[in-house]
Every structure is written in structure tokens, then in C-alpha cells.
Design an enzyme around this catalytic site. Sequence first.
Site, PDB file in Angstrom:
ATOM      1  CB  SER A 124      -0.859   0.031   1.276  1.00 57.12           C
ATOM      2  OG  SER A 124      -0.160   0.038   2.380  1.00 57.12           O
ATOM      3  CG  HIS A 145      -2.476  -0.462  -3.217  1.00 53.44           C
ATOM      4  ND1 HIS A 145      -2.935   0.790  -3.009  1.00 53.44           N
ATOM      5  CD2 HIS A 145      -2.612  -1.297  -2.363  1.00 53.44           C
ATOM      6  CE1 HIS A 145      -3.222   0.665  -1.797  1.00 53.44           C
ATOM      7  NE2 HIS A 145      -3.163  -0.468  -1.417  1.00 53.44           N
ATOM      8  CD  GLU A 157      -3.194   3.501  -5.434  1.00 49.93           C
ATOM      9  OE1 GLU A 157      -3.353   4.817  -5.401  1.00 49.93           O
ATOM     10  OE2 GLU A 157      -2.453   2.963  -4.715  1.00 49.93           O
ATOM     11  CG  ASN A 195      -2.248   4.483   1.315  1.00 48.49           C
ATOM     12  OD1 ASN A 195      -3.299   4.469   2.081  1.00 48.49           O
ATOM     13  ND2 ASN A 195      -1.965   3.420   1.262  1.00 48.49           N
TER      14      ASN A 195
END
Length: 498
Positions: A124, A145, A157, A195
Site C-alpha cells: 500500500s 494495489h 492502482e 495513501n
Amino acid sequence: MTDSTHNDLVIGIVGAGAMGSGIAQVAAASGRTVLVYDQRPGAASNARAGIITRMEKRVAEGKATQDAFDMLVANLQVVESLAALAGCGLIVEAIIEDLAAKRALFAELAAIVANDAVLASNTSSIPIGAIASGLPNPSRIAGLHFFNPVPVMKLVEVIRTPDTADEVVEGLTLLAREMGRVPVEVRDTPGFLVNFGGRAYTTEGLAIVHENVATTAQIDAVMRDCCGFRMGPFELMDLTGVDINYPVTAFVHQSHFSDPRLRSTPLHRYLFDVGQLGRKTGRGFFDYREGANRPSADATSSAPPARAVSLLEASEALVALAGELELTVLPADDGICPILCAPIGEDCAALSARTGADHSRLVALDLAVNTARRITVMTAPEADPAARDSVVALLSQSRAVTAIADSPGFIAQRICAMIANLGCEMAQTGLAKPQDIDTAMRLGLNYPSGPLEMTDAMGADQLYTIMTQIQRLTGDDRYRPSQWLRRRAQLGLSAMAS
């Protein structure tokens, strides 16, 4: 490279935790053979059994067909060693977030699989290039991801390093679509897109609490009622767990050379250190123990409602609200009545100093966001409680009211501007395409709109004003505007404009 979209592709999943089992489920449901491995005895078998149980329930509820169930069961297999993954054309790693562990695993996998097999990490936040460093044939290594829970969350992702081959990125993108996901291509950077971009929502809420401007309950209520977020930043952090969000925040901040825009606060670290991690421990930013009461975000007043006011720097929105409330607007300040204002990026102290208005009777309203359900009221230090309370009494007849201490940008202006500004910075640095940035933030974080959409909705010029005002008043480079935002504000362009 292996064709990641071929129906006879065999996919290996290493790690059978929540993420690994979710990836295995959607991969098997797409018609591919999936081999699941976990070094913990029985973990892969338990994951397979859990997937089958969940699918049986979906069939019973009419949400999945028997044929789909049978295909998934046939495709989902458990293996007892890494060596059993030798024939896989794609392996997705979903183990712990530890760089050394991931590097060691990828080195083992590189020695086992064919030279053209694709190796992908579900990390992540750890840069893919750091995982691939020193490995042979880094062109076949990428990030893939997924988001938790994988069967529900559509976003994926696809992370490209400088060495990743085009055909690997293209193949993983097509495969993600065939799994029913929505892929976005992201440049390799700590935290990737979601993130990284998601730091603004929570850290700015933390900054507001740190300054003693508002409570966690007030901030959450404002962001839900005035900005359309499903959850406020504090209930969101309590749900995901402080043991998850604090380390990620600290890692992203450190990895970006302590960029103040990504900075958290001592309270965040304190809850992590003392183990008050949110719902999972019964206490976090809120108390979830039996009998605990959630603090109210609503201001109440028994004072007589205001009937006459003067307006300072009357905007169209302020005049319209005064009309809706059937207020008598005095042509000049009488020295007694409340003075209503609707500052953009300023606080009451700065506005009073700039205009000469009596700060004790100045009552600021945040009209830059939706006020149909809730409105935020702000006053200066040493404000006259009678002036504030009379306005609260009036406003609370038609909507909820949140009363806060003085703050440049209130609550919503600050948080929305920080989200938008960080989105603009992602566009400026080419982390992803503007449209993909918005897609990722909507799907990955359930935001009501993407940061660039938010910029256009509120107006790039207004958001630029908010950022520059807060930066000027606080002296904190946390609020420095992105050059992407500045240029589009100055030229009157959409934030989507490249």
C-alpha cells in the site's frame, strides 16, 4: 512478458490474509486458475474455505449464480510451497508491509518462476522500485494495489517503476478490468496515489483539533453535513485503526522529506503509543465502550434570536442568508447588534484588524460550503457571548449549528482546500493523470468528489485565496499552494486543464 489477460493464465497469490484472500477471490471469479500460498500452516486453506462460504451465501441470496460459484471453486487452489508457483505467469505478493520481507520473497520468486513471469506487489505504500532493487529483470516487476475489502472496492492502482515494461503495465491494467476493477496507472512514489492524497483529510482535521479550534465530533459533523463525506476524519481513522493510519501517515511524511503538508500531530502519535486504536480497542478519538456517550457537535442557545444585524463585506451568499432568516439588515453598524461576516480563508481576528470592525460582536459564518443541514459559526477571542448566542439561537431554528473558536478557513474551508491542494500537487508532479487522480480518490476513499473536481466546484481562485490567506496568517508552509492550483486560479482555468 507473460500475457496477463490470457484466460489460461495461472495466478499465484502469496499471503492469505484479508488482502490476499480478497485478491484470490476476484482473480478466480474472473476465470483464471489461482494458486494460494501462505507460510503459516493452514492459513491458505482457511482463506479458501472462507471465500467459498462467502460465495455460498451470495448464491443463497441470489447475488451470484451457481455457475459462477462452481467456476470459482474449481479455479481456487491451495499450494503448500513457493516452488509450487513455478508455473504461474503472474504472482501477486500480499504479505506484511516490511521492505526486507518483500525483497526476500521477490528474490525467491525470481529464482522459481519463468523469466517472463510478471511479479506484482500489493503493497500500500512501499515503493515498488525499492522492492525490485537488485533483482534480475526488473522490467517485469510492478505494483498491483487493491483496496480492502477487495471484493467490494473497485479501485486498483497499477504502479509503474522507471524499469517496468509497457506491456506489463498494459497487461495488468487489462487484467484488472477483466476482474471487474477500475485500474489507474500511478507513478512509483511512497504512498502511491490514494495513501498519499488521503493524508490531507485526516491530518488537517488533526491540525484543527491540535489548535483547539473544534472538537473531533464537531469536525466530523461539519465534513459530513456540509461537504458530503460519508464519514468524518476521526470516525474514519477509528474505523481503519490508528495502528494503520498513523504509521502510514508517518511513513509518507518522512518519505517526502518532512513536507509540512503531510504532517500529523502529537495526538495522533499519542493514541498510537498508548494503544487507543479506535473501534478495535474500544477507544480512539471516540469512546466505543458500553455506555459511553458520543459528544454533541451542536451548539444550543436559550438567548433571544437575533432580529437585526449589520453585514460586514456583504457577499451575495451573506445577503441571501439574511433574507432567508428574515433579518433586518441595518444600513450602518449601530454599535449594539451582531455583525455578520462570511470570510474566505481569514479568521475573525484578521478580519477585524483589517476592517476595524468590533471583534466582540463579529460573528463569522462559513458560507463557502453547503449550509442546508448545518452551518458553522466562528467568533474571535473575547467575543461577546450575547452576540454569538443570539445568532446561534436564530440559525438553530432551521439547521444544526456548530460553534468553533477562531480559525482561518473555519473547518470545511481548511480541510477541503488541503484536499484540493494536495490533489493539484499530484497533478503537478505527474503522479497520475488528473482524471485518474479524481477516480482514485472517489473509489479508493469514498470521497464525494475528487480533489480536482472539488477545486472546480469551489473555484480554483477561491481555493487559492483560502490557501494563501491561511499561509499568510499562520506562517506555516503546510498551506503553501500548489503551482498547479496557482496557475489555474490566475488564468481562470479548470483544475483538469493540463
